[in-house]
Design an enzyme around this catalytic site. Structure first.
Site, short mmCIF file in Angstrom:
data_model
loop_
_atom_site.label_atom_id
_atom_site.label_comp_id
_atom_site.label_asym_id
_atom_site.label_seq_id
_atom_site.Cartn_x
_atom_site.Cartn_y
_atom_site.Cartn_z
N HIS A 20 -3.55 -5.14 0.08
CA HIS A 20 -3.08 -5.69 1.36
C HIS A 20 -3.16 -7.22 1.32
O HIS A 20 -4.13 -7.82 1.79
CB HIS A 20 -3.93 -5.15 2.51
CG HIS A 20 -3.69 -3.70 2.82
ND1 HIS A 20 -2.74 -3.30 3.73
CD2 HIS A 20 -4.25 -2.58 2.32
CE1 HIS A 20 -2.73 -1.97 3.78
NE2 HIS A 20 -3.64 -1.51 2.94
N CYS A 28 0.84 -1.19 0.00
CA CYS A 28 0.00 0.00 0.00
C CYS A 28 0.88 1.25 0.00
O CYS A 28 1.51 1.57 -1.00
CB CYS A 28 -0.97 -0.04 1.18
SG CYS A 28 -2.35 1.13 1.01
N GLU A 39 -1.73 -9.34 3.13
CA GLU A 39 -1.72 -9.96 4.46
C GLU A 39 -3.12 -10.30 4.95
O GLU A 39 -3.29 -11.18 5.80
CB GLU A 39 -1.03 -9.04 5.48
CG GLU A 39 -1.78 -7.77 5.85
CD GLU A 39 -1.49 -6.58 4.95
OE1 GLU A 39 -1.73 -5.43 5.36
OE2 GLU A 39 -1.04 -6.81 3.78
#
EC number: 6.3.4.2
Length: 545
Positions: free
Chosen positions: A517, A383, A519
């Site tokens: 993102h 990001c 994750e």
């Protein structure tokens, strides 16, 4: 018919209700049941989207664009069930919707009250979107006795009366502290917490007792006697060496069996725990280790990067290595001292710059990108981290004033605010000076990958992926050509070709930046390919130094 498990906490906060809910759901899932978990948050914010990470930890984003509590990340990682908008509600959202209805006249002149209007709205949320699930677990934030949580407790009490006798079950998480001076475990806090819960009309069926020391059978029996539950329903929950040990630990203590018994289910199939056994084997028996430097601005609170931390661990599981994470405050690199950057980053086998908001620490992040690029250290930008990589490359290409409009006016806006973009619902538009909450590019969006890119190979040769976003600034496509001349390749773009999604450097061992993102979609038994690739590159780097 779905069965409901209501999870409350008492004595103190931070006892791990979210982890307990995720672990219990995973155990039920391992027995073949279809599960879903929901979070009730008593605070008055509509959602955590505008809350400081230091106040609340990370904001977890779902595929459908909801900004939610970080516990939903635990739920997804442990069950693999994608969370959605209907799985998290706050008091603020409840009151906002009720007041909007009152202003429209939907209540036909009735006096609007906590009971029945607020409690009815909470019950509707709990009962919505059952989708043929066998169990729906509902975690109530805060602790018993909090003023803010009283409407939620009352809604639970009503639901337990309204649903079938064997359709609901209450699990209460409490603390059994050890008093070192006395050399004893104390059960009184648990007794008082259960009494407080009972005063609200809710009798717990199962007690999960957090403790630092083993709870002897005599103490379990004492808790059972005073709290009016079976001794087998007093489940010890000792501190675990890893969160991924918790499902196996709770199963060994009989939590899932006791919960099923509470529903009258005595013939449930045994759980298939092979996936969890594999995860714990990989976690506790690594065949190497790497050190990753995470250069961020919220490093003072680990929960601010909770999903990131876990995704790095997952990358280690994929490569069967231990991942040592060094949290580095980006602001320490803001000065002119190059030696500080070298001393902090030279021991790292990989450098990761995560997402964030605001100018603070931005120059330190850019300095970290430059170090990784010049020293050929594996780099992962997420990001804002990708945006910093683009700004660093622009400066290296001669755009000395390259910056982001997020940080103020700039003559070289390599990164700028996005006011409109395409989604599955059509054109999305935002005003530059509008509200902050819920106004970003949120949720799952498709990206098209270059077929011959390094990133595409990590995704197994895929040319189209879907990942979750949370940002309101984008890399300015006007700078793509000069950045590519400097060596940065735009390996992923939005389907309309307007928004950069992925950058990489072919002249570097491993240099990837992504606008999304990743994750948020990583799981212990299914590590995200980008994190698996990053840790693999870090492992190779560790062999070179």
């Amino acid at each position: 018919m779905a069965r409901f498990i209501f999870i409350t906490g008492g004595v103190v906060s931070s006892l791990g209700k979210g982890l307990m809910a995720a672990s219990l759901a995973s155990l039920l899932q391992a027995r073949g049941y279809k599960v879903r978990i929901r979070k009730f948050d008593p605070y008055l914010n509509v959602d955590p989207g505008t809350m400081s990470p230091y106040q609340h930890g990370e904001v977890y984003v779902t595929d459908d664009g909801a900004e939610t509590d970080l516990d939903l990340g635990h739920y997804e990682r442990f069950t693999g069930v994608s969370a959605r908008q209907s799985d998290n509600i706050t008091s603020g959202r409840v009151y906002r919707d009720i007041i909007a209805r009152e202003r429209r006249g939907d209540y036909l002149g009735a006096t609007v009250q906590v009971i029945p209007h607020v409690t009815d709205a909470i019950k509707q949320f709990a009962l919505a979107d059952q989708d043929g699930h066998d169990f729906i677990l509902c975690e109530i934030g805060g602790t018993v006795g909090d003023i803010e949580s009283l409407p939620f407790m009352e809604a639970i009490r009503q639901l337990r009366n309204e649903l079938e006798p064997l359709q609901t079950l209450s699990v209460h998480v409490t603390l059994v502290p050890y008093i070192a001076a006395a050399g004893e475990l104390k059960t009184k806090p648990t007794q008082h917490s259960v009494r407080e819960l009972a005063s609200l009309g809710i009798k717990p069926d199962v007690l999960l007792c957090r403790a630092e020391h083993p709870i002897p059978d005599a103490e379990r029996q004492k808790i059972a006697n005073f709290c009016n539950v079976r001794r087998e329903a007093v489940i010890p929950a000792l501190d675990a060496p890893s969160i991924y040990s918790v499902p196996l630990q709770y199963h060994a203590e009989g939590l899932d069996a006791e919960v099923l018994r509470g529903f009258g289910i005595t013939d449930a199939p045994p759980p298939d725990l092979s996936a969890w056994n594999d995860v714990t084997d990989r976690y506790f028996n690594p065949e190497g280790e790497v050190t990753i430097g995470v250069v961020g601005k919220y490093v003072g609170l680990p929960d601010a990067y909770k999903s990131l931390n876990e995704a790095l661990v997952h990358g280690g599981l994929a490569n069967r290595v231990k991942v040592n994470i060094k949290w580095i405050d980006a602001e320490i690199f803001e000065g002119e001292d190059e030696g500080e950057i070298v001393s902090q980053l030279e021991p790292m086998h990989g450098i990761l710059v995560p997402g964030g908001f605001g100018e603070r620490g931005s120059e330190g992040k850019i300095a970290s990108v430059r170090f990784a690029r010049e020293r050929k250290v594996p780099f992962f930008g997420i990001c804002l981290g990708m945006q910093m990589a683009c700004i660093e490359s622009a400066r290296a290409a001669g755009f000395a004033e390259a910056s982001s409009t997020e940080f103020g006016e700039t003559r070289e806006p390599v990164v700028g605010i996005i006011t409109e973009w395409m989604s599955e619902e059509g054109l999305q538009q935002r005003e530059e000076g509008g509200d902050l909450g819920g106004t970003m590019r949120l949720g799952a969006y498709e990206a098209k990958l270059s077929a011959n890119s390094h990133t595409a190979s990590m995704y197994g040769g895929a040319t189209s992926i879907s990942e979750r976003h949370r940002h309101r600034y984008e890399v300015n496509s006007a700078y793509i050509e000069p950045l590519e001349k400097q060596g940065l390749v735009f390996a992923g773009m939005s389907p309309d070709g307007l928004l950069p999604e992925i950058v990489e450097r072919p002249d570097h061992p491993w240099f990837v930046g992504v606008q999304f993102h990743p994750e948020l979609k990583s799981k212990p038994f299914d590590p995200h390919p980008l994190f698996a690739g990053f840790i693999a590159a870090a492992l190779e780097q560790s062999r070179l130094v």
